[in-house]
Design an enzyme around this catalytic site. Sequence first.
Site, PDB file in Angstrom:
ATOM      1  N   ASP A 245      -0.713   7.215   9.820  1.00 54.60           N
ATOM      2  CA  ASP A 245      -1.514   6.644  11.359  1.00 54.60           C
ATOM      3  C   ASP A 245      -0.784   4.889  12.258  1.00 54.60           C
ATOM      4  OD1 ASP A 245      -0.758   4.746   8.729  1.00 54.60           O
ATOM      5  OD2 ASP A 245      -2.429   3.871   8.181  1.00 54.60           O
TER       6      ASP A 245
ATOM      7  N   SER B 222       0.867  -1.063  -0.093  1.00 60.71           N
ATOM      8  CA  SER B 222       0.114  -0.091  -0.202  1.00 60.71           C
ATOM      9  C   SER B 222       0.762   1.533  -0.124  1.00 60.71           C
ATOM     10  CB  SER B 222      -1.001   0.039   0.868  1.00 60.71           C
ATOM     11  OG  SER B 222      -0.335  -0.015   2.388  1.00 60.71           O
TER      12      SER B 222
ATOM     13  N   HIS C   9       1.336   4.194   7.752  1.00 59.66           N
ATOM     14  CA  HIS C   9       1.792   4.835   6.094  1.00 59.66           C
ATOM     15  C   HIS C   9       1.877   6.140   6.584  1.00 59.66           C
ATOM     16  CE1 HIS C   9      -1.998   1.689   5.885  1.00 59.66           C
ATOM     17  NE2 HIS C   9      -0.782   1.673   4.475  1.00 59.66           N
TER      18      HIS C   9
END
Lengths: 265, 265
Positions: free
Chosen positions: A214, A11, A217
């Site tokens: 977070d 991600s 990320h």
Amino acid sequence: MRPKMILFGDSITEDSFGEGGWGASLAHHFSRSLDVILRGYSGYNTRWILKVIEKVCNGESPIAMTIFFGANDASLPDRTSAFQHVPLHEYKQNLQSIVSFIKVPTSLSFYNSFTVQQSVMRWFKTKGFRITSACRKWPTTLILLITPPPIDEDGRIRHPFGDNPSGLSERTNEAAGAYAKACVEVADECGVIGVDLWTKMQQYPNWEKCCLSDGLHLTPTGNKIVYEEVIKKLTKEGVNVETLSADLPLLSQIDPCDPLKAFQN
Amino acid sequence: MRPKMILFGDSITEDSFGEGGWGASLAHHFSRSLDVILRGYSGYNTRWILKVIEKVCNGESPIAMTIFFGANDASLPDRTSAFQHVPLHEYKQNLQSIVSFIKVPTSLSFYNSFTVQQSVMRWFKTKGFRITSACRKWPTTLILLITPPPIDEDGRIRHPFGDNPSGLSERTNEAAGAYAKACVEVADECGVIGVDLWTKMQQYPNWEKCCLSDGLHLTPTGNKIVYEEVIKKLTKEGVNVETLSADLPLLSQIDPCDPLKAFQN
């Protein structure tokens, strides 16, 4: 045709064209010289990616490629993201297999062990043989193996992925550090470029909140660190705007008195 | 292989992966489904681009393509960017030639006039013939013809390109508007999608400073307008994240109890 660079990862790569993203910054930096191709797969670990690597790594050889996995592998095996966990020794083997798939010559692929393949390649090298021509995939591609980023456990608890009634972070910075160390070792063993993001990012003041949105990320600041590290390594290896030729004449190369002259060849 | 979308234009396209850029936003939006390929050439007008279009438009057919020229063509012929100026009637012809190069079937290319080609194609269509198979280039590509943005003359005077001792803007909003109108007409005549950015942007309050950073190039707000208009048109034509298939299983499609099942096929 323009050369290309592939961004391959989880991600943190998939999100790299978002606000202030490191992928978008690379595409902007190389806007006239390289196609920056996004191959980020949110949530993926090295075990899953090995099942699909032939689908991802095909076609023309890229000039460079970032390989950026480990943040999911390092999920703890007894917490809420256990299904993404990959044991440390397997992560290391998997990274070797990914590099091997991309770079190892076909003629050596019957040696199943990457360590043996490397030894044979080194032996060939000491004898002065060039083996890059008998390639399996992309022997000339510049590979940048990026470690997982550090983890801010407080951030993970505040921003859990799905339900997390335990209130415990599903990742720890200590575990991420062990995977980062393994990643750097694989880069050294395979003779590709390592980017120790885990260490680099922690040198930034208040990295926990400045670099991570977070706890995992990247913020725009975190993205900037990745971008700058990648540019630094590419430049050191001779992949930069000055050495790559621009696609079509730049405006500065066009004579205002006779613009069409620039397009005669 | 993933389908791709090409962004073809001048500096407003070349810069579209910068901060808040519309190109980066498209790449982020389609991060698992489309490769967004940047083909922006700063300073170029339609006359120059026609000299090199064969180099730019080659290879596999893109699913969609933005064609975004006119800001340089509309430079005034008697001011500091006169070397980039292209007369209005030639701009219109050039845009038609660009669309024609990409979309017109080889079998009709001996009709030099695009209007005649269009008439013949329309006639074929009314007779129920399908002519897309005998294509010259990319007959199925969805083309979005974007007009030049409006011009803030005050911004151009404050941020001139190079020396401008005259103190006069090298572009005017009125001229940009005439080129925008011609662009919309070409889109209609050629049966491709028009995006009237010139009109759209001027509906935004204080567009001169909110949307334009130097009277010509886009701020993050200006970029957002382009991004939203492009997404709106693509969606209307059925090109959206829901209809495009994702490259490899999404995390939400992977069973946490048996992750590898998702990779069996």
